[in-house]
Scaffold this motif. Structure first.
Motif, PDB file in Angstrom:
ATOM      1  N   UNK A  67       0.738  -1.264   0.121  1.00 28.46           N
ATOM      2  CA  UNK A  67      -0.010  -0.042   0.085  1.00 28.46           C
ATOM      3  C   UNK A  67       0.995   1.241   0.045  1.00 28.46           C
ATOM      4  N   UNK A  68       0.924   2.135  -1.166  1.00 30.98           N
ATOM      5  CA  UNK A  68       1.772   3.137  -1.115  1.00 30.98           C
ATOM      6  C   UNK A  68       0.791   4.640  -1.083  1.00 30.98           C
ATOM      7  N   UNK A  69       0.682   5.087  -0.157  1.00 30.72           N
ATOM      8  CA  UNK A  69       0.073   6.130   0.267  1.00 30.72           C
ATOM      9  C   UNK A  69       0.620   7.242  -0.355  1.00 30.72           C
ATOM     10  N   UNK A  70      -0.089   8.391  -0.457  1.00 30.33           N
ATOM     11  CA  UNK A  70       0.343   9.714  -1.069  1.00 30.33           C
ATOM     12  C   UNK A  70       1.309   9.305  -2.408  1.00 30.33           C
ATOM     13  N   UNK A  71       1.155   8.425  -3.206  1.00 32.69           N
ATOM     14  CA  UNK A  71       1.831   7.957  -4.261  1.00 32.69           C
ATOM     15  C   UNK A  71       2.544   9.242  -5.165  1.00 32.69           C
ATOM     16  N   UNK A  72       1.688  10.184  -5.349  1.00 32.31           N
ATOM     17  CA  UNK A  72       1.903  11.243  -6.196  1.00 32.31           C
ATOM     18  C   UNK A  72       2.970  12.013  -5.602  1.00 32.31           C
ATOM     19  N   UNK A  73       3.533  11.755  -4.430  1.00 31.47           N
ATOM     20  CA  UNK A  73       4.512  12.655  -3.884  1.00 31.47           C
ATOM     21  C   UNK A  73       6.001  11.878  -4.480  1.00 31.47           C
ATOM     22  N   UNK A  74       6.072  10.770  -5.112  1.00 36.02           N
ATOM     23  CA  UNK A  74       7.205   9.933  -5.362  1.00 36.02           C
ATOM     24  C   UNK A  74       8.044  10.791  -6.371  1.00 36.02           C
ATOM     25  N   UNK A  94       0.218  -7.447  -4.860  1.00 38.74           N
ATOM     26  CA  UNK A  94      -0.901  -6.594  -5.413  1.00 38.74           C
ATOM     27  C   UNK A  94      -0.178  -5.212  -4.741  1.00 38.74           C
ATOM     28  N   UNK A  95      -0.317  -4.206  -5.574  1.00 33.31           N
ATOM     29  CA  UNK A  95      -0.325  -2.653  -5.318  1.00 33.31           C
ATOM     30  C   UNK A  95      -1.256  -2.012  -5.438  1.00 33.31           C
ATOM     31  N   UNK A  96      -1.581  -1.227  -4.069  1.00 30.51           N
ATOM     32  CA  UNK A  96      -2.490  -0.300  -3.896  1.00 30.51           C
ATOM     33  C   UNK A  96      -1.634   1.072  -4.061  1.00 30.51           C
ATOM     34  N   UNK A  97      -2.148   1.806  -5.010  1.00 29.03           N
ATOM     35  CA  UNK A  97      -1.343   3.416  -4.971  1.00 29.03           C
ATOM     36  C   UNK A  97      -2.576   4.311  -4.690  1.00 29.03           C
ATOM     37  N   UNK A  98      -2.433   4.767  -3.463  1.00 29.42           N
ATOM     38  CA  UNK A  98      -3.445   5.755  -3.102  1.00 29.42           C
ATOM     39  C   UNK A  98      -3.145   7.084  -3.402  1.00 29.42           C
ATOM     40  N   UNK A  99      -3.938   8.135  -3.880  1.00 32.58           N
ATOM     41  CA  UNK A  99      -3.552   9.335  -4.085  1.00 32.58           C
ATOM     42  C   UNK A  99      -4.864  10.573  -4.335  1.00 32.58           C
ATOM     43  N   UNK A 100      -4.660  11.692  -3.857  1.00 28.74           N
ATOM     44  CA  UNK A 100      -5.853  12.462  -4.157  1.00 28.74           C
ATOM     45  C   UNK A 100      -5.457  13.375  -5.472  1.00 28.74           C
ATOM     46  N   UNK A 101      -4.504  13.230  -5.900  1.00 30.75           N
ATOM     47  CA  UNK A 101      -3.976  13.821  -6.979  1.00 30.75           C
ATOM     48  C   UNK A 101      -3.484  13.200  -8.174  1.00 30.75           C
ATOM     49  N   UNK A 102      -4.579  12.484  -8.886  1.00 29.96           N
ATOM     50  CA  UNK A 102      -4.143  11.477 -10.020  1.00 29.96           C
ATOM     51  C   UNK A 102      -3.493  11.873 -11.098  1.00 29.96           C
ATOM     52  N   UNK A 103      -3.903  13.516 -11.116  1.00 28.92           N
ATOM     53  CA  UNK A 103      -3.045  14.087 -12.429  1.00 28.92           C
ATOM     54  C   UNK A 103      -1.286  14.091 -12.146  1.00 28.92           C
ATOM     55  N   UNK A 104      -1.049  13.943 -10.797  1.00 28.75           N
ATOM     56  CA  UNK A 104       0.364  13.801 -10.801  1.00 28.75           C
ATOM     57  C   UNK A 104       0.977  12.561 -11.055  1.00 28.75           C
ATOM     58  N   UNK A 114      -5.631   0.087 -12.202  1.00 26.96           N
ATOM     59  CA  UNK A 114      -6.813   0.135 -12.482  1.00 26.96           C
ATOM     60  C   UNK A 114      -7.120   1.367 -11.601  1.00 26.96           C
ATOM     61  N   UNK A 115      -7.964   2.120 -11.937  1.00 30.70           N
ATOM     62  CA  UNK A 115      -8.320   3.289 -11.169  1.00 30.70           C
ATOM     63  C   UNK A 115      -9.513   3.116 -10.831  1.00 30.70           C
ATOM     64  N   UNK A 116      -9.714   3.415  -9.446  1.00 31.83           N
ATOM     65  CA  UNK A 116     -10.805   3.578  -8.772  1.00 31.83           C
ATOM     66  C   UNK A 116     -11.012   5.010  -8.253  1.00 31.83           C
ATOM     67  N   UNK A 117     -12.193   5.689  -8.507  1.00 28.59           N
ATOM     68  CA  UNK A 117     -12.360   7.018  -8.030  1.00 28.59           C
ATOM     69  C   UNK A 117     -13.410   7.012  -7.093  1.00 28.59           C
TER      70      UNK A 117
END
Length: 186
Positions: A67-74, A94-104, A114-117
């Motif tokens: 589980x990679x939280x705030x993945x947009x910060x990489x 299984x990778x779960x990439x969590x972000x609030x900023x998908x555009x990054x 697979x993107x889940x909104x």
């Protein structure tokens, strides 16, 4: 949500409440569910360590879940290091990439995911659940208080339940009043 998904793919019984592995995941002590805060692990070296961990089989579960939280910060380099693993992941990872900023998130990463909104909940759904919790706990809550609680939660069930918990702690006689919510919210 990521932990719930980790429990769903690894549960050993139909009832997750009886599953020992699920309890470990809930408590954050399952060795096969690795949570990474990308905001503080932004570099290439951290992703290289992760890709090394991917090579090892799960110890106590069917799937090893990262589980990679705030993945947009990489960093760009970290995304590139992660990309190789995402291109050819082992079948038990299984990778779960969590972000609030998908555009990054780079397109190369998004195309392999697979993107889940998630969306905010309707006020009616929150109202019904809060009323259910109050009924189960023998708490009286008036409609004006319930309306104010729900509007303060801004579509978030966790926020609504947290506020309800605070209101219960300041209320007297198992009745939540407008004075109670004014005390908590100001």
């Amino acid at each position: 949500t990521a932990r719930i998904l980790a429990k769903m793919v690894n549960k050993t019984t139909d009832d997750m409440a009886d599953c020992e592995l699920c309890k470990k995941i809930t408590n954050g002590v399952c060795v096969d569910v690795i949570e990474i805060d990308a905001a503080s692990h932004t570099g290439v070296d951290h992703m290289r360590q992760l890709t090394e961990q991917v090579q090892f089989l799960p110890i106590e579960s069917k799937y090893k879940v990262f589980i990679i939280d705030e993945v947009h910060m990489l960093s760009t380099g970290a995304f590139n290091a992660l990309l190789k693993t995402l291109e050819e992941p082992p079948s038990n990872i299984l990778f779960i990439l969590a972000t609030t900023e998908l555009h990054k998130i780079p397109a190369t990463i998004q195309s392999r995911s697979q993107t889940l909104h998630f969306r905010l909940l309707d006020n009616d759904l929150i109202t019904n659940h809060i009323q259910h919790v109050c009924n189960e706990e023998n708490i009286t809550i008036s409609n004006p208080v319930l309306t104010k609680l729900v509007s303060s939660s801004n579509g978030g069930m966790r926020d609504a339940l947290s506020l309800l918990d605070q209101l219960i702690s300041v209320s007297t006689n198992s009745e939540i009043t407008l004075e109670d919510i004014s005390l908590v919210l100001g």
